[in-house]
Motif scaffolding. Structure first.
Motif, PDB file in Angstrom:
ATOM      1  N   ILE A  12       0.788  -1.120   0.121  1.00  0.00           N
ATOM      2  CA  ILE A  12       0.031   0.080   0.019  1.00  0.00           C
ATOM      3  C   ILE A  12       1.181   1.224   0.191  1.00  0.00           C
ATOM      4  O   ILE A  12       1.780   1.325   0.752  1.00  0.00           O
ATOM      5  CB  ILE A  12      -0.866  -0.137   1.159  1.00  0.00           C
ATOM      6  CG1 ILE A  12      -1.754  -1.405   1.257  1.00  0.00           C
ATOM      7  CG2 ILE A  12      -1.724   1.153   1.348  1.00  0.00           C
ATOM      8  CD1 ILE A  12      -2.381  -1.504   2.682  1.00  0.00           C
ATOM      9  N   VAL A  13       0.792   2.220  -0.823  1.00  0.00           N
ATOM     10  CA  VAL A  13       1.428   3.462  -0.922  1.00  0.00           C
ATOM     11  C   VAL A  13       0.605   4.529  -1.009  1.00  0.00           C
ATOM     12  O   VAL A  13      -0.426   4.617  -1.628  1.00  0.00           O
ATOM     13  CB  VAL A  13       2.105   3.154  -2.318  1.00  0.00           C
ATOM     14  CG1 VAL A  13       1.572   3.289  -3.598  1.00  0.00           C
ATOM     15  CG2 VAL A  13       3.154   4.416  -2.361  1.00  0.00           C
ATOM     16  N   LYS A  14       1.219   5.673  -0.378  1.00  0.00           N
ATOM     17  CA  LYS A  14       0.293   6.993  -0.392  1.00  0.00           C
ATOM     18  C   LYS A  14       0.993   7.604  -1.735  1.00  0.00           C
ATOM     19  O   LYS A  14       0.150   8.515  -2.313  1.00  0.00           O
ATOM     20  CB  LYS A  14       0.843   7.735   0.880  1.00  0.00           C
ATOM     21  CG  LYS A  14       0.050   7.005   2.170  1.00  0.00           C
ATOM     22  CD  LYS A  14       0.389   7.787   3.332  1.00  0.00           C
ATOM     23  CE  LYS A  14      -0.249   7.255   4.513  1.00  0.00           C
ATOM     24  NZ  LYS A  14       0.014   8.072   5.719  1.00  0.00           N
ATOM     25  N   ASN A  15       1.962   7.594  -2.041  1.00  0.00           N
ATOM     26  CA  ASN A  15       2.591   8.172  -3.173  1.00  0.00           C
ATOM     27  C   ASN A  15       3.708   7.322  -3.785  1.00  0.00           C
ATOM     28  O   ASN A  15       4.956   7.583  -3.146  1.00  0.00           O
ATOM     29  CB  ASN A  15       2.987   9.649  -2.782  1.00  0.00           C
ATOM     30  CG  ASN A  15       3.704  10.535  -3.967  1.00  0.00           C
ATOM     31  OD1 ASN A  15       3.396  10.226  -5.163  1.00  0.00           O
ATOM     32  ND2 ASN A  15       4.056  11.485  -3.859  1.00  0.00           N
ATOM     33  N   ALA A  16       3.849   7.049  -5.262  1.00  0.00           N
ATOM     34  CA  ALA A  16       4.698   6.234  -5.933  1.00  0.00           C
ATOM     35  C   ALA A  16       5.460   7.114  -6.797  1.00  0.00           C
ATOM     36  O   ALA A  16       6.061   6.369  -7.617  1.00  0.00           O
ATOM     37  CB  ALA A  16       4.034   5.088  -6.521  1.00  0.00           C
ATOM     38  N   SER A  17       5.277   8.291  -6.851  1.00  0.00           N
ATOM     39  CA  SER A  17       5.787   9.096  -8.212  1.00  0.00           C
ATOM     40  C   SER A  17       7.165   9.064  -7.989  1.00  0.00           C
ATOM     41  O   SER A  17       7.684   9.080  -9.265  1.00  0.00           O
ATOM     42  CB  SER A  17       5.073  10.511  -8.013  1.00  0.00           C
ATOM     43  OG  SER A  17       5.838  11.168  -6.709  1.00  0.00           O
ATOM     44  N   ASN A  45       2.724  -4.729   8.041  1.00  0.00           N
ATOM     45  CA  ASN A  45       1.367  -4.147   8.556  1.00  0.00           C
ATOM     46  C   ASN A  45       1.851  -2.870   9.227  1.00  0.00           C
ATOM     47  O   ASN A  45       1.114  -2.332   9.935  1.00  0.00           O
ATOM     48  CB  ASN A  45       0.735  -4.907   9.490  1.00  0.00           C
ATOM     49  CG  ASN A  45      -0.042  -6.040   8.616  1.00  0.00           C
ATOM     50  OD1 ASN A  45      -0.184  -6.024   7.288  1.00  0.00           O
ATOM     51  ND2 ASN A  45      -0.150  -7.408   9.385  1.00  0.00           N
ATOM     52  N   GLN A  46       2.995  -2.177   9.055  1.00  0.00           N
ATOM     53  CA  GLN A  46       3.244  -1.048   9.684  1.00  0.00           C
ATOM     54  C   GLN A  46       3.654  -0.026   8.354  1.00  0.00           C
ATOM     55  O   GLN A  46       4.682  -0.157   7.897  1.00  0.00           O
ATOM     56  CB  GLN A  46       4.364  -1.156  10.589  1.00  0.00           C
ATOM     57  CG  GLN A  46       3.963  -1.870  11.899  1.00  0.00           C
ATOM     58  CD  GLN A  46       5.232  -1.906  13.023  1.00  0.00           C
ATOM     59  OE1 GLN A  46       6.075  -1.402  12.790  1.00  0.00           O
ATOM     60  NE2 GLN A  46       4.841  -2.478  14.084  1.00  0.00           N
ATOM     61  N   TRP A  47       3.308   1.210   8.631  1.00  0.00           N
ATOM     62  CA  TRP A  47       3.872   2.368   7.781  1.00  0.00           C
ATOM     63  C   TRP A  47       5.239   2.688   7.968  1.00  0.00           C
ATOM     64  O   TRP A  47       5.735   2.652   9.082  1.00  0.00           O
ATOM     65  CB  TRP A  47       3.059   3.430   7.724  1.00  0.00           C
ATOM     66  CG  TRP A  47       1.614   3.503   7.326  1.00  0.00           C
ATOM     67  CD1 TRP A  47       0.640   3.013   8.115  1.00  0.00           C
ATOM     68  CD2 TRP A  47       0.981   3.541   5.998  1.00  0.00           C
ATOM     69  NE1 TRP A  47      -0.584   2.959   7.306  1.00  0.00           N
ATOM     70  CE2 TRP A  47      -0.351   3.268   5.968  1.00  0.00           C
ATOM     71  CE3 TRP A  47       1.749   3.561   4.545  1.00  0.00           C
ATOM     72  CZ2 TRP A  47      -0.813   3.395   4.627  1.00  0.00           C
ATOM     73  CZ3 TRP A  47       1.086   3.865   3.624  1.00  0.00           C
ATOM     74  CH2 TRP A  47      -0.312   3.436   3.550  1.00  0.00           C
ATOM     75  N   LYS A  72       3.333   0.731   3.109  1.00  0.00           N
ATOM     76  CA  LYS A  72       2.913  -0.401   3.960  1.00  0.00           C
ATOM     77  C   LYS A  72       2.783  -1.807   3.329  1.00  0.00           C
ATOM     78  O   LYS A  72       2.146  -2.070   2.438  1.00  0.00           O
ATOM     79  CB  LYS A  72       1.598  -0.207   4.715  1.00  0.00           C
ATOM     80  CG  LYS A  72       1.446  -1.186   5.765  1.00  0.00           C
ATOM     81  CD  LYS A  72       0.291  -0.712   6.822  1.00  0.00           C
ATOM     82  CE  LYS A  72      -1.046  -0.728   6.178  1.00  0.00           C
ATOM     83  NZ  LYS A  72      -2.201  -0.204   6.944  1.00  0.00           N
ATOM     84  N   VAL A  73       3.578  -2.939   3.870  1.00  0.00           N
ATOM     85  CA  VAL A  73       3.638  -3.974   3.486  1.00  0.00           C
ATOM     86  C   VAL A  73       2.704  -4.982   4.115  1.00  0.00           C
ATOM     87  O   VAL A  73       2.994  -5.089   5.179  1.00  0.00           O
ATOM     88  CB  VAL A  73       4.781  -4.875   3.192  1.00  0.00           C
ATOM     89  CG1 VAL A  73       4.864  -6.091   2.771  1.00  0.00           C
ATOM     90  CG2 VAL A  73       6.046  -3.721   2.126  1.00  0.00           C
ATOM     91  N   ILE A  74       1.654  -5.606   3.550  1.00  0.00           N
ATOM     92  CA  ILE A  74       0.761  -6.666   4.293  1.00  0.00           C
ATOM     93  C   ILE A  74       0.880  -8.221   3.556  1.00  0.00           C
ATOM     94  O   ILE A  74       1.047  -8.020   2.307  1.00  0.00           O
ATOM     95  CB  ILE A  74      -0.859  -5.933   3.943  1.00  0.00           C
ATOM     96  CG1 ILE A  74      -0.980  -5.885   2.704  1.00  0.00           C
ATOM     97  CG2 ILE A  74      -0.792  -4.786   4.929  1.00  0.00           C
ATOM     98  CD1 ILE A  74      -2.577  -5.499   2.588  1.00  0.00           C
ATOM     99  N   LYS A  75       0.663  -9.178   4.271  1.00  0.00           N
ATOM    100  CA  LYS A  75       0.858 -10.420   3.941  1.00  0.00           C
ATOM    101  C   LYS A  75      -0.466 -10.701   3.306  1.00  0.00           C
ATOM    102  O   LYS A  75      -1.498 -10.359   3.729  1.00  0.00           O
ATOM    103  CB  LYS A  75       1.128 -11.164   4.963  1.00  0.00           C
ATOM    104  CG  LYS A  75       2.438 -11.226   5.566  1.00  0.00           C
ATOM    105  CD  LYS A  75       2.823 -12.475   6.442  1.00  0.00           C
ATOM    106  CE  LYS A  75       1.869 -12.185   7.795  1.00  0.00           C
ATOM    107  NZ  LYS A  75       2.333 -13.305   8.748  1.00  0.00           N
ATOM    108  N   SER A  76      -0.495 -11.431   2.134  1.00  0.00           N
ATOM    109  CA  SER A  76      -1.824 -12.056   1.462  1.00  0.00           C
ATOM    110  C   SER A  76      -2.154 -13.362   1.929  1.00  0.00           C
ATOM    111  O   SER A  76      -1.545 -13.816   2.824  1.00  0.00           O
ATOM    112  CB  SER A  76      -1.779 -12.095   0.107  1.00  0.00           C
ATOM    113  OG  SER A  76      -0.977 -13.054  -0.286  1.00  0.00           O
ATOM    114  N   SER A  77      -3.297 -13.792   1.779  1.00  0.00           N
ATOM    115  CA  SER A  77      -3.793 -15.077   2.208  1.00  0.00           C
ATOM    116  C   SER A  77      -2.744 -16.196   1.537  1.00  0.00           C
ATOM    117  O   SER A  77      -2.805 -17.567   2.221  1.00  0.00           O
ATOM    118  CB  SER A  77      -5.243 -15.535   1.589  1.00  0.00           C
ATOM    119  OG  SER A  77      -5.233 -15.205   0.457  1.00  0.00           O
TER     120      SER A  77
END
Length: 796
Positions: free
Chosen positions: A142-147, A181-183, A192-197
């Motif tokens: 998840i990214v807030k700005n990837a420019s 799961n932490q910004w 933020k990197v989150i694990k998928s199923s």
């Protein structure tokens, strides 16, 4: 022509004709080289196939998903006779081209990126190839700005289930460790990197990377891989294809392109309908205001002019207005019946049939339309499964015809009833208008106002009618295409195709092999077979000598007595017989054995030819005339202390120089010490006297002469000989040597000259392992040396 001139001519011939000696194509020679190069050809072909396998193994496979849609060129508004046309006018071809441009537009691309989440791509690193984890990634970002990170890979490796290393470098230099799961701040962005199923223990310590894709790169990716082509002009069908290494991704993209195109199509059509409805609503408000204005004006006018029985005038106007509304409704219903009849006749969509029946509001009509749609659907399914001649299909077609006839009869009856009512209403309006004018006593101003009022009243009815029609069209809005082939992709990639790649690999190997054979053929300037030698020589080839394989010979030896039944002994016996034919039965013969250059095996041939003639019972003497590089003494296993040079310079007598061999009938004379003037010695009268004396004792005198292509000594011996013999060697003697031999025979007028091909069956270019080096290796010295003579010459 002098001996020196002959030698010079041979040298020039060797050098100038060497390149052109193999210009004429020889199929036998070509296939001989092909056979000899068979292993190399097989190795090259195998290498080509191995290269193809490696290419297939380590080349990214491309899959192609496709779907076919059929465009409905005539839109809903046209079907309802609405003046607005969402697709615009023009030829079908132009409309198809316009739809293609829409499908491949950034409008579709932007929605496609959002619907599939293509803004971020996830990859798993491999040893050679990387694989995209489309919808199968074990983690999400998840990214807030990837420019600041666009189109650049960001590498990540999970150390455990809750932490990972992340870096911009593949080597993980300056990597930072972060928590799941932490910004966290990465560069200028918050991630933020989150694990998928799909995350499990197997993902730990595996290398992954992800890329923030820019719109520019995604547009380029779509344009490069998305194809839209006209499948059929007549059927208005388009074929959509998408190519990608990920098969499921290609299918998903095609499916989403169709869905987005469908939504875009409906939105575009509804937008036109909504704009049309808004316009009609605005016009209706204006029209109603105008009608109210004229109503007030009529009331004032009747009051001011004191028109009698005003109450009766008002009642007439009210009644006329009511009847006109009835007339408008009747016309509208008649019009809807006509459209319904037309739709049924043209087999139009069920949506339009249901829409019109609901507007008409006839329950019996709605029931029949429901039955019609059901029967028509069954007929279409049956027609795809049965032939036209089958009874089941005929029955369904009959049922379809019957229900249509019932509908047409019902529509006809209702239309007739409405038309009668319409005539009655029109007649009532005319009567009331006559009554109104009588009440108004023919007031012209009132008639004018009433006329304008009637016009705007009709406009109002028309607007209301159009609003109803457009509302029906909007309610039944469908996309302007049908999917006739759902998105799918073959399980086999379209590229690379193994059969084609292996074919290319085999073809390249075959091409390289062909080039190799052609080059070898063009560069092959050596004699390979007896037929080739016979074709190029002007003198007869009386035999061939096979390669001696029993053991390696360090130098030329007498071997025919060791293996009397071998093929090589038989070959020399055959040559002996051929020499008898050449000499026309003469018992006493002087034979000279020579070659063009050293290494062709003339001494080997001379030794064994002398031996096989001696075995026939004739008394034979072999003379070593190769005074510069003598070899006969080596073959006979004696010292070269006294020889022919000793006799010619009167250092030894004839009996001293004659040596006995292991064969009773074979004697030999060695060359003796190397003289400084071998050509002069062989041209001397002493040498001629020696030959004359030997003829008194021996039946056959065989001379091992020097190579005629390098020195003149051999030419002197050939001139004295009854039978000059040229020795050539397979895979050693050059083709140009035959040109030199032909020239020598022609210039010297050697009528009984013959040739022998030595070393037949050799697998390499050098055969026996013996040879000579003339020219630069020939040396002469003066003075005294150990073993030398007082005359001052010695063997170098």
């Amino acid at each position: 022509m002098s001996a020196n001139q002959n030698t010079s001519s041979l040298s020039n011939s060797n050098s100038s004709d060497d390149f052109f000696a193999n210009v004429e194509f020889d199929p036998a020679k070509f296939f001989f080289l092909l056979k000899r190069s068979l292993w190399w050809i097989l190795i090259i072909l195998f290498a080509g196939l191995v290269g193809s396998y490696l290419y297939l193994r380590y080349t990214e496979k491309i899959f192609e998903a496709s779907a076919v849609i059929k465009l409905e060129i005539k839109n809903d508004a046209d079907l309802l006779d609405i003046s607005v046309n969402p697709l615009g006018d023009g030829k079908d071809k132009n409309k198809l081209a316009g739809e293609i441009e829409l499908i491949k537009s950034e409008i579709i691309y932007d929605r496609l990126i959002d619907s599939l989440g293509l803004g971020i791509s996830y990859y798993a690193k491999g040893n050679i190839l990387n694989s995209e984890r489309f919808e199968s990634s074990s983690f999400k970002v998840i990214v807030k700005n990837a420019s600041n990170q666009e189109d650049r890979p960001i590498y990540i490796v999970f150390k455990d289930e809750n932490s990972f290393l992340i870096s911009k470098n593949e080597s993980f230099e300056s990597a930072t460790q972060q928590r799941v799961n932490q910004w966290f701040v990465f560069g200028r962005d918050s991630l933020k990197v989150i694990k998928s199923s799909l995350f499990d223990e197997s993902n730990i310590n595996e290398n992954y990377y992800f890329v923030f894709n820019s719109d520019r790169s995604l547009y380029s990716y779509f344009n490069r891989n998305l194809g839209v082509a006209i499948e059929s002009f007549a059927a208005n069908t388009l074929k959509l294809i998408f190519k990608d290494p990920n098969r499921s991704k290609a299918i998903k993209i095609i499916e989403n392109v169709i869905e987005i195109y469908k939504s875009q199509s409906i939105e575009s059509k509804n937008q036109v309908f909504e704009q049309s409805l808004q316009y009609l609503e605005d016009q209706l408000v204006i029209t109603k205001d105008t009608l109210s204005f004229y109503e007030d004006l009529i009331a004032k006018l009747t009051e001011v002019n004191k028109i009698p029985e005003v109450q009766e005038v008002g009642e007439a106007i009210s009644t006329i207005r009511s009847l006109e509304e009835q007339m408008t409704n009747l016309k509208f219903k008649i019009d809807q019946y006509e459209k319904l009849e037309n739709y049924i006749y043209n087999d139009s969509s069920s949506i339009y049939l249901y829409g019109l029946s609901s507007v008409i509001g006839n329950s019996q009509l709605s029931t029949l339309i429901t039955r019609l749609v059901e029967i028509e659907s069954n007929f279409k399914r049956a027609s795809s499964a049965y032939k036209n001649s089958t009874e089941a299909l005929k029955n369904k077609l009959a049922s379809l015809t019957i229900i249509k006839e019932e509908l047409f009869e019902l529509i006809k009856f209702n239309k007739s009833f409405l038309e009668k009512n319409l005539k009655r209403v029109k007649r009532s309006i005319r009567d009331l208008e006559t009554e109104f004018y009588e009440l108004a006593k023919g007031n012209p101003e009132l008639r004018k106002i009433n006329k304008n009022y009637s016009i705007y009243e009709k406009v109002s009815d028309l607007i209301l009618n159009k609003k109803i029609e457009i509302s029906i069209a909007k309610a039944g809005t469908v996309p302007n295409f049908k999917v006739i082939s759902q998105a799918n992709a073959s399980s086999n990639p379209i590229s690379p195709i193994p059969l084609i790649i292996y074919g290319i690999g085999f073809g390249v190997g075959l091409f390289i092999s062909s080039i190799l054979i052609i080059i070898k053929y063009l560069l092959q300037n050596r004699i390979n077979s007896m037929s080739e030698l016979e074709k190029r020589l002007k003198i007869p080839v009386i035999g061939v000598v096979p390669l001696y394989r029993k053991r390696k010979l360090e130098h030329s030896e007498l071997i025919i007595d060791q293996n009397p039944k071998s093929s090589i002994s038989e070959a020399f016996r055959s040559i002996r017989t051929s020499l008898d034919f050449v000499s026309e039965g003469k018992k006493q013969k002087l034979i000279s054995v020579t070659s063009t250059v050293s290494g062709e095996g003339k001494t080997f041939v001379a030794l064994n030819l002398a031996g096989v003639i001696a075995l026939s019972g004739l008394k034979v003497v072999l003379i070593d005339l190769d005074l510069r590089k003598p070899k006969v003494h080596l073959g006979m296993g004696v010292m070269n202390q006294f020889g022919i040079t000793s006799y010619l310079v009167k250092k030894a007598g004839l009996e001293e120089i004659i040596n006995k061999s292991k064969l009773d009938s074979l004697d030999f004379i060695t060359a003796g010490p190397t003289p400084p003037n071998p050509s002069e010695l062989l041209m001397s009268e002493s040498f001629k006297d020696l030959i004359s004396k030997l003829k008194e004792t021996y039946d056959v005198i065989l001379m091992d002469s020097p190579p005629v292509g390098l020195v003149t000594d051999g030419i002197q011996a050939m001139k004295m000989a009854d039978i000059p013999v040229f020795v050539f060697r397979t895979d050693y003697s050059k083709l140009a040597y035959t040109i030199a031999a032909n020239k020598l025979v022609s210039d010297g007028n050697f009528k009984h000259a013959v040739a022998i091909l030595n070393g037949v069956g050799a697998k390499n270019s050098y055969g026996y392992g013996y040879g000579y080096t003339y020219g630069g290796s020939y040396g002469y010295g003066y003075g005294t040396k150990h073993g030398g003579y007082a005359g001052g010459y010695y063997e170098e």
